[in-house]
Design a protein around this motif. Structure first.
Motif, mmCIF file in Angstrom:
data_model
loop_
_atom_site.group_PDB
_atom_site.id
_atom_site.type_symbol
_atom_site.label_atom_id
_atom_site.label_comp_id
_atom_site.label_asym_id
_atom_site.label_seq_id
_atom_site.Cartn_x
_atom_site.Cartn_y
_atom_site.Cartn_z
ATOM 1 N N VAL A 159 7.416 -5.037 -5.150
ATOM 2 C CA VAL A 159 6.724 -3.441 -5.504
ATOM 3 C C VAL A 159 6.061 -3.109 -4.452
ATOM 4 C CG1 VAL A 159 5.347 -2.459 -7.365
ATOM 5 C CG2 VAL A 159 6.986 -4.145 -8.079
ATOM 6 N N ALA A 160 5.260 -3.673 -3.865
ATOM 7 C CA ALA A 160 4.638 -3.164 -2.610
ATOM 8 C C ALA A 160 5.439 -2.632 -1.378
ATOM 9 C CB ALA A 160 3.512 -4.212 -2.064
ATOM 10 N N PHE A 183 2.385 -3.297 -11.798
ATOM 11 C CA PHE A 183 1.481 -3.479 -10.706
ATOM 12 C C PHE A 183 0.499 -2.232 -10.427
ATOM 13 C CE2 PHE A 183 4.296 -6.803 -10.279
ATOM 14 C CZ PHE A 183 3.888 -7.875 -10.357
ATOM 15 N N GLU A 184 -0.553 -2.086 -10.112
ATOM 16 C CA GLU A 184 -1.207 -0.997 -9.512
ATOM 17 C C GLU A 184 -1.196 -1.164 -8.164
ATOM 18 O OE1 GLU A 184 -5.532 1.174 -8.982
ATOM 19 O OE2 GLU A 184 -5.504 -0.530 -10.208
ATOM 20 N N ILE A 185 -0.755 -0.188 -7.329
ATOM 21 C CA ILE A 185 -0.441 -0.207 -5.901
ATOM 22 C C ILE A 185 -1.789 0.793 -5.225
ATOM 23 C CG2 ILE A 185 0.758 0.625 -4.047
ATOM 24 C CD1 ILE A 185 2.012 -1.683 -5.587
ATOM 25 N N ALA A 205 -3.694 0.014 11.617
ATOM 26 C CA ALA A 205 -3.087 -1.249 10.951
ATOM 27 C C ALA A 205 -3.302 -0.753 9.251
ATOM 28 C CB ALA A 205 -3.678 -2.384 11.348
ATOM 29 N N HIS A 206 -2.539 -1.041 8.389
ATOM 30 C CA HIS A 206 -2.512 -0.691 7.012
ATOM 31 C C HIS A 206 -1.702 -1.844 6.263
ATOM 32 C CE1 HIS A 206 -3.283 3.451 8.415
ATOM 33 N NE2 HIS A 206 -2.541 3.518 8.974
ATOM 34 N N SER A 207 -2.439 -1.926 4.911
ATOM 35 C CA SER A 207 -1.850 -2.586 4.031
ATOM 36 C C SER A 207 -1.496 -1.893 2.783
ATOM 37 C CB SER A 207 -3.064 -3.747 3.688
ATOM 38 O OG SER A 207 -4.158 -3.066 3.297
ATOM 39 N N VAL A 208 -0.422 -2.349 2.181
ATOM 40 C CA VAL A 208 0.026 -1.977 0.697
ATOM 41 C C VAL A 208 -0.375 -2.952 -0.057
ATOM 42 C CG1 VAL A 208 1.934 -0.776 -0.559
ATOM 43 C CG2 VAL A 208 1.727 -0.547 1.879
ATOM 44 N N GLU A 209 -1.077 -2.665 -1.161
ATOM 45 C CA GLU A 209 -1.494 -3.824 -1.956
ATOM 46 C C GLU A 209 -1.123 -3.763 -3.573
ATOM 47 O OE1 GLU A 209 -5.354 -2.962 0.687
ATOM 48 O OE2 GLU A 209 -5.394 -2.723 -1.258
ATOM 49 N N ALA A 210 -0.719 -4.925 -3.991
ATOM 50 C CA ALA A 210 -0.446 -4.800 -5.641
ATOM 51 C C ALA A 210 -1.474 -5.618 -6.317
ATOM 52 C CB ALA A 210 0.900 -5.449 -5.741
ATOM 53 N N TYR A 211 -2.082 -5.011 -7.568
ATOM 54 C CA TYR A 211 -2.867 -5.342 -8.230
ATOM 55 C C TYR A 211 -2.503 -5.644 -9.617
ATOM 56 C CZ TYR A 211 -6.134 -4.474 -4.382
ATOM 57 O OH TYR A 211 -6.861 -4.508 -3.090
ATOM 58 N N ARG A 212 -3.239 -6.678 -10.257
ATOM 59 C CA ARG A 212 -2.862 -6.727 -11.749
ATOM 60 C C ARG A 212 -4.350 -7.216 -12.278
ATOM 61 N NH1 ARG A 212 1.616 -7.520 -15.409
ATOM 62 N NH2 ARG A 212 1.054 -8.941 -17.075
ATOM 63 N N GLU A 213 -4.672 -6.463 -13.249
ATOM 64 C CA GLU A 213 -6.006 -6.583 -13.747
ATOM 65 C C GLU A 213 -6.954 -6.689 -12.875
ATOM 66 O OE1 GLU A 213 -5.654 -10.024 -16.480
ATOM 67 O OE2 GLU A 213 -4.298 -8.824 -17.904
ATOM 68 N N GLY A 258 -0.559 -9.341 -4.518
ATOM 69 C CA GLY A 258 0.552 -9.483 -3.473
ATOM 70 C C GLY A 258 0.367 -8.162 -2.645
ATOM 71 N N GLY A 259 1.124 -8.133 -1.604
ATOM 72 C CA GLY A 259 0.981 -6.968 -0.760
ATOM 73 C C GLY A 259 1.639 -7.492 0.716
ATOM 74 N N LEU A 260 1.382 -6.325 1.554
ATOM 75 C CA LEU A 260 2.064 -6.419 2.928
ATOM 76 C C LEU A 260 1.264 -5.588 3.856
ATOM 77 C CD1 LEU A 260 3.430 -3.535 3.651
ATOM 78 C CD2 LEU A 260 5.117 -4.356 1.900
ATOM 79 N N TYR A 261 1.156 -5.857 5.065
ATOM 80 C CA TYR A 261 0.625 -5.060 6.039
ATOM 81 C C TYR A 261 1.390 -4.893 7.281
ATOM 82 C CZ TYR A 261 -0.145 -9.226 9.186
ATOM 83 O OH TYR A 261 -0.119 -10.262 10.043
ATOM 84 N N GLY A 262 1.107 -4.009 7.970
ATOM 85 C CA GLY A 262 1.731 -3.620 9.323
ATOM 86 C C GLY A 262 1.120 -2.810 10.055
ATOM 87 N N VAL A 263 1.595 -2.213 11.038
ATOM 88 C CA VAL A 263 0.900 -1.180 11.989
ATOM 89 C C VAL A 263 1.607 0.139 12.023
ATOM 90 C CG1 VAL A 263 0.347 -0.766 14.501
ATOM 91 C CG2 VAL A 263 0.031 -3.164 13.607
#
Length: 209
Positions: free
Chosen positions: A141-142, A58-60, A102-110, A115-120
């Motif tokens: 992975v995120a 996954f690309e993060i 507030a921030h998100s950590v994101e998982a990408y495929r192609e 997938g991902g998560l978020y928080g403060v």
């Protein structure tokens, strides 16, 4: 009912409370005792996840599609009924994201968000809110990269609110609310930035491997 605002969220988090919406849209504030946290220094990624990380399956990315992550987290799940993430919640956290808290950590495929998560993030504390995945291991992975980001930027507290099976797999523990509030006060006094790849003047002190 008065709409939830970014200022409401900031006030809540610095005072140890957080909002959740009921099915009818009513928002309530919570401050559980005990409180669940995930020790940042002691987390170790599962051995089964390491090949996925090493192969860069996954690309993060961070903060590229915050609202998309929130909608992913709010989507119906097979093992849960309903969601506490209402449209008002999404709007308020999106505004909080726009002003840098507030921030998100994101998982990408192609190039697709899977997938991902978020928080403060305030001071030296990250308040984890929710995560989702469309492809297996994407949220794990995120989370791994969330921990790496918190370590690299010297955060000292990762709040996960309630204990459940999902956070237990990441090493969550429960502490008394009074202990949590003491840790929170200390963490809020720090000046930290939430950066995926901060400048390094030396080798990182921690590694999940």
């Amino acid at each position: 009912m008065t709409p939830l605002t970014a200022d409401d969220l900031l006030y809540g988090y610095i005072n140890g409370i957080f909002p959740m919406a009921e099915p009818d849209g009513t928002i309530y504030w919570y401050s559980p005792d005990p409180r669940a946290i995930i020790p940042i220094d002691s987390y170790k990624s599962p051995k089964s996840l390491r090949p996925v990380i090493n192969k860069k399956t996954f690309e993060i990315r961070i903060d590229c599609n915050f609202e998309g992550v929130m909608h992913g987290c709010a989507a119906p799940r097979a093992v849960e009924e309903g969601t506490w993430i209402s449209e008002d919640i999404i709007a308020a956290y999106t505004n909080l994201h726009k002003i840098g808290y507030a921030h998100s950590v994101e998982a990408y495929r192609e190039n697709k968000l899977v997938g991902g998560l978020y928080g403060v993030a305030i001071g030296g504390v990250f308040f984890g809110e929710s995560m989702f995945f469309i492809e297996n291991n994407a949220s794990k992975v995120a989370f791994h990269f969330l921990i790496e980001t918190l370590r690299a930027n010297n955060y000292i507290l990762l709040d996960t609110q309630f204990i459940n099976d999902n956070v237990l797999r990441y090493g969550a523990i429960e502490i008394p609310r009074t202990d949590y509030m003491e840790r929170l006060k200390k963490a809020l006094q720090l000046n930290r930035k939430f950066l995926l790849n901060p400048p390094q003047t030396a080798s990182p002190k921690h590694s999940a491997f």
